[in-house]
Design a protein around this motif. Structure first.
Motif, PDB file in Angstrom:
ATOM      1  N   GLU A   1       0.846  -1.177   0.000  1.00  0.00           N
ATOM      2  CA  GLU A   1       0.000   0.000   0.000  1.00  0.00           C
ATOM      3  C   GLU A   1       0.887   1.234   0.000  1.00  0.00           C
ATOM      4  O   GLU A   1       1.983   1.244   0.572  1.00  0.00           O
ATOM      5  N   LEU A   2       0.433   2.286  -0.651  1.00  0.00           N
ATOM      6  CA  LEU A   2       1.180   3.545  -0.679  1.00  0.00           C
ATOM      7  C   LEU A   2       0.991   4.300   0.628  1.00  0.00           C
ATOM      8  O   LEU A   2      -0.126   4.379   1.156  1.00  0.00           O
ATOM      9  N   THR A   3       2.072   4.849   1.124  1.00  0.00           N
ATOM     10  CA  THR A   3       1.966   5.775   2.237  1.00  0.00           C
ATOM     11  C   THR A   3       1.504   7.132   1.693  1.00  0.00           C
ATOM     12  O   THR A   3       1.411   7.333   0.484  1.00  0.00           O
ATOM     13  N   GLU A   4       1.227   8.070   2.568  1.00  0.00           N
ATOM     14  CA  GLU A   4       0.853   9.411   2.111  1.00  0.00           C
ATOM     15  C   GLU A   4       1.987  10.019   1.295  1.00  0.00           C
ATOM     16  O   GLU A   4       1.757  10.635   0.245  1.00  0.00           O
ATOM     17  N   ALA A   5       3.229   9.807   1.779  1.00  0.00           N
ATOM     18  CA  ALA A   5       4.378  10.299   1.021  1.00  0.00           C
ATOM     19  C   ALA A   5       4.494   9.584  -0.319  1.00  0.00           C
ATOM     20  O   ALA A   5       4.862  10.163  -1.341  1.00  0.00           O
ATOM     21  N   GLY A   6       4.139   8.275  -0.313  1.00  0.00           N
ATOM     22  CA  GLY A   6       4.205   7.509  -1.543  1.00  0.00           C
ATOM     23  C   GLY A   6       3.216   8.000  -2.580  1.00  0.00           C
ATOM     24  O   GLY A   6       3.536   8.050  -3.780  1.00  0.00           O
ATOM     25  N   ARG A   7       1.996   8.371  -2.111  1.00  0.00           N
ATOM     26  CA  ARG A   7       1.013   8.897  -3.066  1.00  0.00           C
ATOM     27  C   ARG A   7       1.476  10.213  -3.669  1.00  0.00           C
ATOM     28  O   ARG A   7       1.310  10.460  -4.880  1.00  0.00           O
ATOM     29  N   ALA A   8       2.087  11.056  -2.851  1.00  0.00           N
ATOM     30  CA  ALA A   8       2.607  12.331  -3.362  1.00  0.00           C
ATOM     31  C   ALA A   8       3.755  12.093  -4.345  1.00  0.00           C
ATOM     32  O   ALA A   8       3.850  12.729  -5.399  1.00  0.00           O
ATOM     33  N   PHE A   9       4.621  11.120  -3.997  1.00  0.00           N
ATOM     34  CA  PHE A   9       5.766  10.823  -4.870  1.00  0.00           C
ATOM     35  C   PHE A   9       5.298  10.221  -6.189  1.00  0.00           C
ATOM     36  O   PHE A   9       5.872  10.495  -7.248  1.00  0.00           O
ATOM     37  N   LEU A  10       4.255   9.405  -6.145  1.00  0.00           N
ATOM     38  CA  LEU A  10       3.737   8.776  -7.367  1.00  0.00           C
ATOM     39  C   LEU A  10       3.283   9.826  -8.377  1.00  0.00           C
ATOM     40  O   LEU A  10       3.587   9.720  -9.570  1.00  0.00           O
ATOM     41  N   ALA A  11       2.559  10.837  -7.891  1.00  0.00           N
ATOM     42  CA  ALA A  11       2.082  11.881  -8.807  1.00  0.00           C
ATOM     43  C   ALA A  11       3.250  12.600  -9.463  1.00  0.00           C
ATOM     44  O   ALA A  11       3.239  12.867 -10.677  1.00  0.00           O
ATOM     45  N   GLU A  12       4.273  12.909  -8.671  1.00  0.00           N
ATOM     46  CA  GLU A  12       5.425  13.624  -9.220  1.00  0.00           C
ATOM     47  C   GLU A  12       6.244  12.727 -10.138  1.00  0.00           C
ATOM     48  O   GLU A  12       6.774  13.188 -11.152  1.00  0.00           O
ATOM     49  N   ALA A  13       6.355  11.443  -9.804  1.00  0.00           N
ATOM     50  CA  ALA A  13       7.116  10.515 -10.648  1.00  0.00           C
ATOM     51  C   ALA A  13       6.458  10.379 -12.013  1.00  0.00           C
ATOM     52  O   ALA A  13       7.136  10.352 -13.045  1.00  0.00           O
ATOM     53  N   ARG A  14       5.127  10.274 -12.016  1.00  0.00           N
ATOM     54  CA  ARG A  14       4.422  10.215 -13.297  1.00  0.00           C
ATOM     55  C   ARG A  14       4.650  11.487 -14.105  1.00  0.00           C
ATOM     56  O   ARG A  14       4.853  11.426 -15.329  1.00  0.00           O
ATOM     57  N   ALA A  15       4.619  12.630 -13.440  1.00  0.00           N
ATOM     58  CA  ALA A  15       4.831  13.899 -14.136  1.00  0.00           C
ATOM     59  C   ALA A  15       6.230  13.972 -14.742  1.00  0.00           C
ATOM     60  O   ALA A  15       6.415  14.483 -15.854  1.00  0.00           O
ATOM     61  N   VAL A  16       7.222  13.451 -14.020  1.00  0.00           N
ATOM     62  CA  VAL A  16       8.600  13.460 -14.524  1.00  0.00           C
ATOM     63  C   VAL A  16       8.693  12.632 -15.807  1.00  0.00           C
ATOM     64  O   VAL A  16       9.305  13.054 -16.799  1.00  0.00           O
ATOM     65  N   LEU A  17       8.078  11.450 -15.810  1.00  0.00           N
ATOM     66  CA  LEU A  17       8.153  10.594 -16.999  1.00  0.00           C
ATOM     67  C   LEU A  17       7.376  11.188 -18.166  1.00  0.00           C
ATOM     68  O   LEU A  17       7.799  11.060 -19.320  1.00  0.00           O
ATOM     69  N   VAL A  18       6.239  11.845 -17.884  1.00  0.00           N
ATOM     70  CA  VAL A  18       5.502  12.521 -18.948  1.00  0.00           C
ATOM     71  C   VAL A  18       6.349  13.627 -19.552  1.00  0.00           C
ATOM     72  O   VAL A  18       6.425  13.787 -20.781  1.00  0.00           O
ATOM     73  N   GLN A  19       7.024  14.403 -18.664  1.00  0.00           N
ATOM     74  CA  GLN A  19       7.878  15.481 -19.153  1.00  0.00           C
ATOM     75  C   GLN A  19       9.053  14.937 -19.946  1.00  0.00           C
ATOM     76  O   GLN A  19       9.459  15.513 -20.964  1.00  0.00           O
ATOM     77  N   LEU A  20       9.590  13.811 -19.505  1.00  0.00           N
ATOM     78  CA  LEU A  20      10.692  13.182 -20.249  1.00  0.00           C
ATOM     79  C   LEU A  20      10.229  12.749 -21.633  1.00  0.00           C
ATOM     80  O   LEU A  20      10.909  12.994 -22.632  1.00  0.00           O
ATOM     81  N   ASP A  21       9.061  12.101 -21.698  1.00  0.00           N
ATOM     82  CA  ASP A  21       8.529  11.679 -22.999  1.00  0.00           C
ATOM     83  C   ASP A  21       8.308  12.888 -23.908  1.00  0.00           C
ATOM     84  O   ASP A  21       8.572  12.833 -25.118  1.00  0.00           O
ATOM     85  N   HIS A  22       7.818  13.976 -23.305  1.00  0.00           N
ATOM     86  CA  HIS A  22       7.604  15.205 -24.085  1.00  0.00           C
ATOM     87  C   HIS A  22       8.931  15.755 -24.599  1.00  0.00           C
ATOM     88  O   HIS A  22       9.023  16.201 -25.751  1.00  0.00           O
ATOM     89  N   ALA A  23       9.964  15.712 -23.741  1.00  0.00           N
ATOM     90  CA  ALA A  23      11.282  16.218 -24.147  1.00  0.00           C
ATOM     91  C   ALA A  23      11.849  15.389 -25.298  1.00  0.00           C
ATOM     92  O   ALA A  23      12.424  15.932 -26.252  1.00  0.00           O
ATOM     93  N   VAL A  24      11.680  14.069 -25.211  1.00  0.00           N
ATOM     94  CA  VAL A  24      12.173  13.198 -26.275  1.00  0.00           C
ATOM     95  C   VAL A  24      11.425  13.476 -27.573  1.00  0.00           C
ATOM     96  O   VAL A  24      12.027  13.586 -28.651  1.00  0.00           O
TER      97      VAL A  24
END
Length: 303
Positions: free
Chosen positions: A57-80
């Motif tokens: 299960e995700l902790t509260e910190a894990g849920r916050a990190f998940l949103a940012e991690a997804r955003a990082v990969l979306v931004q990376l895909d956009h950069a590529v």
């Protein structure tokens, strides 16, 4: 150090809520995946996942990190995607220069229109200037390409490609005696020996200036120059004012300047106004390659 694979691993575990299922999804073994998740938590300094009997299960910190991690990969895909589209010439910006006389040749607006239709996400910045200034702007990387007549100044490091030779014709004031009867369509330069000429100022357009002088001398006379105009359009204004005659590129007729009439030159060969394309040899982007290809195709000079 957090690596992109850590983010991808974490997102898979968070979405599957199960390490084994995430390992199958990622195509790796479960023990190395668990090790990578622990390494990620150590790098972040907080617990991201709570191990449960039947998954995680995700902790509260894990849920916050998940949103940012997804955003990082979306931004990376956009950069590529952006890098790939730019390399293909599908987006970006091009600064294109042209001389005052070249601007009226139908090739240039046709090329710009075709390029914009094919590459709508490439911004075209257009600038009119003198040939010498365009060459300097290319050297200083202020322009990417330039349509010029005859190169002047230091052209080191530039590619200057001939596109076409445009015929030149006589521009004279409406009502000039040479137009008497209205039937005359062509005239020999030799018939202009007694005329006063208005020319585009030599420092501004030395190629056209010299071509006209050379053609007149070949016809047996040195032209009497009454005025030198700072711009090609000014040349026609002076002609319309009755100050003399001029020899201009054929495309200038498109201006349809009131008070100016035109006659073709009968001399063979007559003076011509070359149209050239210049760019820096060491700096050719994808968008530049596409534009150069358009120019070559439409000018009939495919390489």
């Amino acid at each position: 150090m957090i690596e992109l694979r850590h983010l991808r691993y974490f997102i898979a575990v968070a979405e599957e809520r199960h390490v084994t299922r995430a390992a199958l999804r990622l195509g790796i073994q479960q023990p190395p995946l668990s090790q990578q998740i622990r390494a990620l938590e150590a790098a972040v300094g907080v617990t991201l996942l709570v191990r449960m009997p039947r998954g995680v299960e995700l902790t509260e910190a894990g849920r916050a990190f998940l949103a940012e991690a997804r955003a990082v990969l979306v931004q990376l895909d956009h950069a590529v995607d952006t890098a790939q589209r730019t390399a293909r010439g599908e987006q970006g910006q091009l600064a294109v220069g042209f001389t005052g006389s070249a601007a009226f040749h139908p090739l240039i607006p046709a090329v710009v229109r075709a390029f914009r239709e094919q590459s709508p996400h490439v911004d075209l910045l257009l600038e009119e200037s003198r040939t010498g200034d365009l060459i300097v702007a290319l050297q200083k990387e202020q322009l990417d390409l330039a349509f010029i007549r005859v190169p002047v100044g230091d052209t080191t490091g530039l590619v200057i490609e001939p596109l076409l030779n445009e015929p030149m014709l006589l521009a004279l004031p409406a009502g000039h005696p040479l137009l008497a009867g209205g039937k005359r369509k062509r005239i020999a330069l030799a018939d202009l020996a007694e005329e006063t000429f208005i020319l585009y100022r030599r420092p501004t357009g030395p190629g056209l200036y010299d071509a006209i002088i050379t053609a007149c001398r070949a016809a047996g006379f040195s032209p009497h120059i009454g005025q030198e105009a700072p711009r090609m359009v000014s040349t026609l204004s002076f002609v319309a004012a009755g100050l003399g005659v001029s020899v201009v590129p054929e495309s200038m007729r498109r201006l349809d300047t009131e008070g100016v009439a035109y006659l073709s030159l009968a001399d063979m060969p007559g003076p011509v106004a070359p149209l050239l394309l210049a760019w820096r040899a060491a700096s050719v982007s994808g968008a530049m390659q596409n534009l150069i290809a358009h120019v070559r195709e439409m000018a009939g000079t495919r390489r």
